[in-house]
Write an enzyme that holds these catalytic residues in place. Structure first.
Site, PDB file in Angstrom:
ATOM      1  N   TRP A 150       0.845  -1.195   0.000  1.00 25.49           N
ATOM      2  CA  TRP A 150       0.000   0.000   0.000  1.00 25.49           C
ATOM      3  C   TRP A 150       0.876   1.238   0.000  1.00 25.49           C
ATOM      4  O   TRP A 150       2.080   1.149   0.301  1.00 25.49           O
ATOM      5  CB  TRP A 150      -0.935   0.021   1.221  1.00 25.49           C
ATOM      6  CG  TRP A 150      -2.202   0.800   0.964  1.00 25.49           C
ATOM      7  CD1 TRP A 150      -2.529   2.044   1.405  1.00 25.49           C
ATOM      8  CD2 TRP A 150      -3.290   0.368   0.151  1.00 25.49           C
ATOM      9  NE1 TRP A 150      -3.758   2.416   0.929  1.00 25.49           N
ATOM     10  CE2 TRP A 150      -4.261   1.401   0.149  1.00 25.49           C
ATOM     11  CE3 TRP A 150      -3.554  -0.779  -0.589  1.00 25.49           C
ATOM     12  CZ2 TRP A 150      -5.456   1.326  -0.555  1.00 25.49           C
ATOM     13  CZ3 TRP A 150      -4.750  -0.875  -1.287  1.00 25.49           C
ATOM     14  CH2 TRP A 150      -5.688   0.181  -1.264  1.00 25.49           C
ATOM     15  N   GLU A 210      -1.574   8.067  -3.989  1.00 23.67           N
ATOM     16  CA  GLU A 210      -0.899   7.753  -5.242  1.00 23.67           C
ATOM     17  C   GLU A 210       0.467   8.416  -5.381  1.00 23.67           C
ATOM     18  O   GLU A 210       1.380   7.840  -5.971  1.00 23.67           O
ATOM     19  CB  GLU A 210      -1.779   8.191  -6.424  1.00 23.67           C
ATOM     20  CG  GLU A 210      -3.087   7.436  -6.524  1.00 23.67           C
ATOM     21  CD  GLU A 210      -4.017   7.987  -7.592  1.00 23.67           C
ATOM     22  OE1 GLU A 210      -4.995   7.311  -7.923  1.00 23.67           O
ATOM     23  OE2 GLU A 210      -3.764   9.106  -8.092  1.00 23.67           O
ATOM     24  N   GLU A 430     -18.753   6.219  -4.903  1.00 27.72           N
ATOM     25  CA  GLU A 430     -17.551   7.056  -4.900  1.00 27.72           C
ATOM     26  C   GLU A 430     -17.527   7.975  -6.115  1.00 27.72           C
ATOM     27  O   GLU A 430     -17.232   9.166  -6.013  1.00 27.72           O
ATOM     28  CB  GLU A 430     -16.314   6.157  -4.911  1.00 27.72           C
ATOM     29  CG  GLU A 430     -14.996   6.900  -4.938  1.00 27.72           C
ATOM     30  CD  GLU A 430     -13.818   5.945  -4.991  1.00 27.72           C
ATOM     31  OE1 GLU A 430     -13.101   5.837  -3.974  1.00 27.72           O
ATOM     32  OE2 GLU A 430     -13.614   5.295  -6.040  1.00 27.72           O
TER      33      GLU A 430
END
Length: 621
Positions: A150, A210, A430
């Site tokens: 992650w 990100e 979302e």
């Protein structure tokens, strides 16, 4: 198309059918009354959040009590985890609702605080309590560590959790519960503040998980957390020297993200930097007592407004559903233009954030009593009010009223887009498709519901407690790459007092805030001929000061054979008394007043707690 994208789209379609929602190639027809839709949708959003909180929530039954799940979605994508960021942002909304009188939320808040005390102690890939573990982004719903790959660490997480907990701690202090504020809430907050002070000057992953680098959203929320954290520490009989030493340095670093025409989202990432993360930062560091301060990028500041335009405009040409919408008109907004996640789509929370920033700005202008347009913000203002020019406009001026009304309509346009692409049962995922508006990605996203609630509250001038921005805007001449070591210790006291635990003491709502101005809608019934128009003129600058050439033009879009309705909404100072009359203007410009023999109409604008709108119903005389 990538195989994972194909699978994700198929899964979304199957989910929609399973839940009785058919994704049409055409968006839903917007409701004619945004107010009535919001009245219904805010109830759905509140319920949607509670369904996603363990273990009483219908969608979070397997979660530990107080754990906030991001979404019930377990496949394509799997969001059935608790993210510290999402949970902190969501619970800040829940606590604000509670402080505003929603007493049924008390037990949920207490369970959340207990869950966070436990999560702080869970060793994870980012470390343990005292070695960086507070920057771990997500956990399993049973409070165990997530050990897969992650983007970690994420350094905004502790700051956002601290902000939420401090808000509840303030309520405890305001209502005489000093011991639990000092003994239960402060130890958890102290750990988070210690992390912020120690690690703020190190890189981490951004809001979208990100980009590894320095993020504007992270730095802005860290500054706020240390400022309000220091004050809270003193209120509970402690101190936070590391907060005081690092907050000014963080604020100094924050200035480097402004690059002249917009705010850079990240140092790193290789993109333009026009990103909704910067707008989210301004609304999450909004202080209702602040001025239009550029240094903290307050919503009404020139920087925030110029950035609003830059980010919004970056989405105008890339989404099919925005096709043909002119500058100065609301459009669907995503995370950033280069986004490829689910092929890159608008997000509900981003589109709502764009609206919320404008509602915040309107609140600040009304409180200050004026608005200023300079060279930095002029482009924004000209989009929504073509004759805008640099200068300062008093709230008593007709220009001020016209500009604020235009900005309010602009903000409402963004909420209207959200309404347009929300399922008929009120559920929000979302994202919604860039091509046809159908819902995509994780269903019933907790953050989407939280964003709807905060946008609606700001639209109604219901604002959070100030966090101390006005005393923390001095920028050091030079930034020092510093850090400070705080105090880490396990928060062991999670036993709430009996009276608080049983709910025998009703919460005291936050102090009533009477709005500076009220949006008064004047309705008049009158039969007119083709080419005629109706206007209202009166004793204040907002009503033209009895000058018919400056009279407010009434709208006729609700005029029908059965109801000959003309109307206009005018911003008027709360508590003020005005006199007015209606006039009819012929196609040749000739003016006809209401009966001269009648006295002027009179009206006193309400000045009541949180009452920001009013209606006056008249019939032509």
């Amino acid at each position: 198309m990538l195989l994972e994208d194909m699978i994700a789209r198929l899964w979304t379609a199957c989910w929609a059918l399973a839940w009785g929602h058919v994704a049409s190639s055409q968006p839903q027809t917007p409701a004619s009354d945004l107010d009535s839709w919001l009245e219904s949708e805010t109830s759905i959003a509140r319920d949607g959040i509670l369904k996603n909180i363990g273990s009483h929530g219908a969608f979070a039954a397997s979660a530990i009590p107080g754990i906030v799940i991001a979404s019930p979605s377990t496949e394509y994508p799997d969001y059935y985890f608790t993210w510290t960021r999402d949970a902190g942002l969501t619970m800040k909304v829940v606590i604000d609702l509670f402080r505003d009188g929603d007493s049924d939320l008390l037990d949920v808040i207490k369970e959340f605080i207990i869950s966070q005390a436990i999560l702080q102690t869970v060793s994870n890939p980012s470390g343990n309590l005292a070695s960086g573990g507070l920057g771990e982004p997500k956990f399993h719903v049973d409070e165990s560590a997530y050990t897969g790959d992650w983007g970690r660490p994420q350094r905004d997480d502790p700051a956002l959790r601290a902000t939420a907990l401090i808000s509840f701690g303030q309520w405890l202090l305001e209502n005489g519960h000093t011991a639990p504020a000092a003994e239960i809430v402060w130890p958890i907050v102290r750990n988070d503040l210690s992390y912020v002070a120690q690690y703020w000057n190190q890189t981490g992953f951004d809001l979208w998980e990100e980009v590894s680098g320095s993020s504007f959203f992270t730095i802005a929320t860290q500054h706020r957390a240390l400022v309000e954290g220091s004050r809270f520490a003193h209120q509970v009989g402690s101190s936070c020297s590391y907060c005081d030493s690092q907050a000014p340095q963080i604020l100094c670093f924050l200035q480097s993200f402004w690059i002249g025409s917009y705010t850079l989202a990240n140092f790193g990432g290789g993109r333009s930097g026009k990103d909704a993360n910067t707008l989210l930062a301004s609304i999450h560091t909004f202080d209702p007592k602040a001025g239009c301060d550029d240094t903290t990028f307050q919503p009404c500041s020139a920087r925030a407004l110029a950035n609003h335009k830059a980010v919004t405009d970056s989405f105008r040409s890339i989404y099919s559903i925005n096709s043909g919408i002119a500058a100065g008109r609301a459009v669907a907004v995503g995370r950033y233009a280069e986004d490829v996640y689910y092929n890159g789509n608008p997000w509900y929370l981003c589109t709502l954030a764009i609206a919320e920033l404008l509602y915040d700005a309107i609140y600040q202008w009304n409180r200050i009593g004026s608005l200023t347009i300079n060279d930095v913000s002029l482009g924004f203002f000209r989009d929504v009010y073509s004759s805008a020019a640099t200068g300062t406009y008093s709230s008593s001026s007709a220009t001020y009223s016209s500009i604020v009304s235009a900005v309010k309509a602009y903000a409402d346009g963004y909420v209207g887009i959200v309404e347009q692409y929300t399922w008929k049962n009120g559920s929000m995922s979302e994202q919604f498709s860039r091509s046809n508006g159908s819902q995509m990605s994780a269903r019933d996203l907790t953050w989407s519901y939280a964003a709807l609630l905060t946008a609606n509250m700001r639209r109604n001038s219901i604002v959070p407690a100030p966090w101390g921005e006005t005393a923390a805007i001095s920028v050091p001449a030079t930034r020092k790459a510093t850090s400070a070591t705080g105090t880490y210790s396990t928060a062991t006291n999670t036993n709430w007092p009996g009276t608080l635990a049983t709910g025998s003491e009703s919460p005291t709502p936050t102090a009533c805030i009477t709005p500076i101005s009220v949006a008064v809608t004047f309705n008049v019934i009158e039969t007119t001929a083709w080419g005629e128009s109706m206007r209202i003129v009166g004793s204040t600058s907002a009503l033209g000061n009895w000058d018919t050439s400056s009279a407010v033009v009434l709208a006729a879009d609700k005029y029908t054979d059965d109801s000959h309705l003309w109307y206009a909404t005018v911003m008027l100072p709360a508590g003020s008394s005005v006199e007015y009359k209606y006039i009819r203007v012929g196609s040749d410009g000739a003016v006809q007043w209401e009966s001269e023999s009648d006295t002027n109409r009179s009206y006193t604008v309400p000045a009541e707690c949180s009452k920001t709108t009013a209606t006056r119903d008249d019939t032509w005389r």
